[in-house]
Every structure is written in C-alpha cells, then in structure tokens.
Design a protein around this motif. Sequence first.
Motif, PDB file in Angstrom:
ATOM      1  N   HIS A 239      -7.256   1.463  -4.818  1.00 43.54           N
ATOM      2  CA  HIS A 239      -6.263   1.549  -3.950  1.00 43.54           C
ATOM      3  C   HIS A 239      -4.896   1.629  -4.754  1.00 43.54           C
ATOM      4  CE1 HIS A 239      -8.480   2.236  -0.405  1.00 43.54           C
ATOM      5  NE2 HIS A 239      -9.115   1.277  -0.600  1.00 43.54           N
ATOM      6  N   PRO A 240      -3.992   2.465  -5.322  1.00 48.15           N
ATOM      7  CA  PRO A 240      -2.969   2.220  -6.153  1.00 48.15           C
ATOM      8  C   PRO A 240      -1.870   1.481  -5.540  1.00 48.15           C
ATOM      9  CG  PRO A 240      -3.180   4.506  -5.633  1.00 48.15           C
ATOM     10  CD  PRO A 240      -4.376   3.864  -4.797  1.00 48.15           C
ATOM     11  N   TYR A 241      -1.904   0.196  -5.269  1.00 47.95           N
ATOM     12  CA  TYR A 241      -0.947  -0.574  -4.786  1.00 47.95           C
ATOM     13  C   TYR A 241       0.384  -0.581  -5.699  1.00 47.95           C
ATOM     14  CZ  TYR A 241      -3.586  -2.439  -0.785  1.00 47.95           C
ATOM     15  OH  TYR A 241      -4.374  -2.541   0.216  1.00 47.95           O
TER      16      TYR A 241
ATOM     17  N   LYS B 188       6.215  -1.559  -9.887  1.00 55.04           N
ATOM     18  CA  LYS B 188       5.226  -1.428 -10.796  1.00 55.04           C
ATOM     19  C   LYS B 188       3.843  -0.898 -10.065  1.00 55.04           C
ATOM     20  CE  LYS B 188       2.669  -4.308 -14.024  1.00 55.04           C
ATOM     21  NZ  LYS B 188       2.626  -5.780 -14.226  1.00 55.04           N
ATOM     22  N   ILE B 189       3.193   0.216 -10.330  1.00 57.13           N
ATOM     23  CA  ILE B 189       2.181   0.740 -10.067  1.00 57.13           C
ATOM     24  C   ILE B 189       0.845  -0.006 -10.347  1.00 57.13           C
ATOM     25  CG2 ILE B 189       0.522   2.721  -9.499  1.00 57.13           C
ATOM     26  CD1 ILE B 189       3.331   4.285  -9.509  1.00 57.13           C
ATOM     27  N   LEU B 190      -0.100  -0.396  -9.835  1.00 57.88           N
ATOM     28  CA  LEU B 190      -1.463  -1.103 -10.095  1.00 57.88           C
ATOM     29  C   LEU B 190      -2.458   0.104 -10.315  1.00 57.88           C
ATOM     30  CD1 LEU B 190      -1.045  -4.065  -8.038  1.00 57.88           C
ATOM     31  CD2 LEU B 190      -0.720  -4.024 -10.474  1.00 57.88           C
ATOM     32  N   ALA B 191      -3.123   0.097 -11.105  1.00 55.48           N
ATOM     33  CA  ALA B 191      -4.194   0.933 -11.262  1.00 55.48           C
ATOM     34  C   ALA B 191      -5.612   0.644 -10.431  1.00 55.48           C
ATOM     35  CB  ALA B 191      -4.729   1.018 -12.721  1.00 55.48           C
ATOM     36  N   GLY B 192      -6.263   1.272  -9.782  1.00 51.63           N
ATOM     37  CA  GLY B 192      -7.539   0.808  -9.059  1.00 51.63           C
ATOM     38  C   GLY B 192      -7.820   1.918  -8.015  1.00 51.63           C
TER      39      GLY B 192
ATOM     40  N   HIS C 156       0.813  -1.165   0.160  1.00 50.80           N
ATOM     41  CA  HIS C 156       0.062  -0.184  -0.149  1.00 50.80           C
ATOM     42  C   HIS C 156       0.865   1.361  -0.120  1.00 50.80           C
ATOM     43  CE1 HIS C 156      -2.936   3.001   1.555  1.00 50.80           C
ATOM     44  NE2 HIS C 156      -3.778   2.224   0.863  1.00 50.80           N
ATOM     45  N   PRO C 157       0.537   2.214  -0.797  1.00 50.24           N
ATOM     46  CA  PRO C 157       1.442   3.622  -0.881  1.00 50.24           C
ATOM     47  C   PRO C 157       1.694   4.164   0.523  1.00 50.24           C
ATOM     48  CG  PRO C 157      -0.449   3.565  -2.437  1.00 50.24           C
ATOM     49  CD  PRO C 157      -0.680   2.417  -1.598  1.00 50.24           C
ATOM     50  N   SER C 158       0.865   3.971   1.670  1.00 49.72           N
ATOM     51  CA  SER C 158       0.888   4.422   2.835  1.00 49.72           C
ATOM     52  C   SER C 158       2.507   3.894   3.614  1.00 49.72           C
ATOM     53  CB  SER C 158      -0.069   4.245   3.824  1.00 49.72           C
ATOM     54  OG  SER C 158      -0.505   2.837   3.964  1.00 49.72           O
ATOM     55  N   LYS C 159       2.749   2.612   3.193  1.00 42.42           N
ATOM     56  CA  LYS C 159       3.967   1.911   3.642  1.00 42.42           C
ATOM     57  C   LYS C 159       5.071   2.283   2.660  1.00 42.42           C
ATOM     58  CE  LYS C 159       1.241  -0.400   6.230  1.00 42.42           C
ATOM     59  NZ  LYS C 159       0.751   0.101   7.517  1.00 42.42           N
ATOM     60  N   SER C 160       5.101   3.372   1.670  1.00 41.32           N
ATOM     61  CA  SER C 160       6.257   3.630   0.942  1.00 41.32           C
ATOM     62  C   SER C 160       7.524   4.111   1.657  1.00 41.32           C
ATOM     63  CB  SER C 160       5.794   4.497  -0.364  1.00 41.32           C
ATOM     64  OG  SER C 160       5.351   5.655   0.308  1.00 41.32           O
ATOM     65  N   ARG C 161       7.185   4.712   2.658  1.00 40.15           N
ATOM     66  CA  ARG C 161       8.541   5.156   3.556  1.00 40.15           C
ATOM     67  C   ARG C 161       9.490   4.236   3.838  1.00 40.15           C
ATOM     68  NH1 ARG C 161       8.561  10.620   6.057  1.00 40.15           N
ATOM     69  NH2 ARG C 161       6.729  11.521   5.196  1.00 40.15           N
ATOM     70  N   ASN C 162       9.103   3.009   4.341  1.00 42.67           N
ATOM     71  CA  ASN C 162       9.785   1.817   4.558  1.00 42.67           C
ATOM     72  C   ASN C 162       9.463   0.519   3.854  1.00 42.67           C
ATOM     73  OD1 ASN C 162      11.827  -0.033   5.814  1.00 42.67           O
ATOM     74  ND2 ASN C 162      11.538   1.032   7.623  1.00 42.67           N
ATOM     75  N   VAL C 163       9.892   0.784   2.785  1.00 49.30           N
ATOM     76  CA  VAL C 163       9.353  -0.662   1.707  1.00 49.30           C
ATOM     77  C   VAL C 163       9.749  -1.895   2.293  1.00 49.30           C
ATOM     78  CG1 VAL C 163       9.450  -1.618  -0.570  1.00 49.30           C
ATOM     79  CG2 VAL C 163       9.267   0.915  -0.301  1.00 49.30           C
ATOM     80  N   PHE C 164      11.210  -1.882   2.814  1.00 49.86           N
ATOM     81  CA  PHE C 164      11.777  -3.246   3.387  1.00 49.86           C
ATOM     82  C   PHE C 164      10.905  -3.845   4.521  1.00 49.86           C
ATOM     83  CE2 PHE C 164      14.813  -6.465   5.406  1.00 49.86           C
ATOM     84  CZ  PHE C 164      14.907  -7.069   4.277  1.00 49.86           C
TER      85      PHE C 164
END
Length: 196
Positions: A65-67, A59-63, A16-24
């Motif tokens: 919620h753009p996971y 790779k961004i998924l459309a929808g 989820h984009p909200s978790k993009s700060r710490n991907v690992f």
Amino acid sequence: MEGLKLSEAELMIYIHPSKSRNVFQAICRELSSLLFQYNETFDGVLLAYDATVKSKQAKILAGLHPYFGVRVNTRLLLFDPKPKSFVEGKIVKISPESIHVIVLGFSAAVITDVDIREEFKYRVRDGEGSFVSRSHKRHALKLGTMLRLQVQSFDEEVMHIAGSLLPENTGCVKWLEKKSEEALHTDRDHKRRKFA
C-alpha cells in the motif's frame, strides 16, 4: 496547574492514497486518533493539537500500500503529571476511607485516608459526607469541590492518579486562593506600617 505542557513537534504523518483529495482532513483524523491516550513519543496524554502542513511535497513509501508521508508542524497540549506535582480536579465521591476526584474531565484520582492530613475529619451532615478542617472550619472538602492534590503516581494505561493531601498547600482551591490573598493583604499592610 502542573502536569500540563505545551510542546512543538515536527511530525511525519503517513496517509493512504485514497485520502489524497483532502490531505489536511486526513492529517487531522490521524492526530485525533491519538487524543486522550498516553503516547510514549510525546511523553504524555495528548489533549489538543494545532497542525500546519509544512510542505506541499510528500514522500511516497514503497510497498503493498503506497502510503505517502507529509511533514506537519504541530503544537501539542500534553498531560503528564509527575510525582510531587500538583493537579486540580472536582470531587465526585467521598467516603471515610477515600476521596475520588476527576482531573480535567477524563483522569480519575483517588486519595486514601492515609494520604489525608490529620487536620481533616470526616463528618456526615444531611446524609452527605465531607472532610472538614479542625483548625479552619470553612476549609471543607465535599462533593463538587475543586480540589488541589499532590500526585504520588500516574498510571498511563488507565489514566489513574494516586494523590495526596498531606502537603499544606493542598485542599479546596477556593479556600487556598482566599488564604493566599489574605496573606498578601496582610503582608502589604505590614509593609505600609513599617515604612510609615
């Protein structure tokens, strides 16, 4: 022990984009949610993993919620005991009708009296039951003993093993190892005498 396998896989983890700060950390959280559950994709129960991010691109998924998907290289330790394989576990309960074992600390195994060799006889001593071999008095199965058993079936949903002690190479692990060492020493001594 049979039933354990190491597998390498390239996975796409969706975050989820909200978790993009710490991907690992998000990747580890996703993989951790799969631990100790049977997974058809992996064909086994995931026990441990080691993950490395393959690429910094996602790779961004459309929808709605753009996971975004991240490619991850993983090494997976899986548990999938097949019928006729051998596993080891600790005896936690003994009765005249069955032996109950815990394998790897999470999977239950039961051996019923019809799957215990006739060589073993049930005895009660000091209020505790045990199965003792009639031919080898030191070969005893009691509470706390590490036991090698043959898998008859494995129920993935409840992680339950139906086991057997009918093959000769099953029983107390310590006793079986000592017996194989003695056989190895006897074989070496026989070869020395033969060539002397």
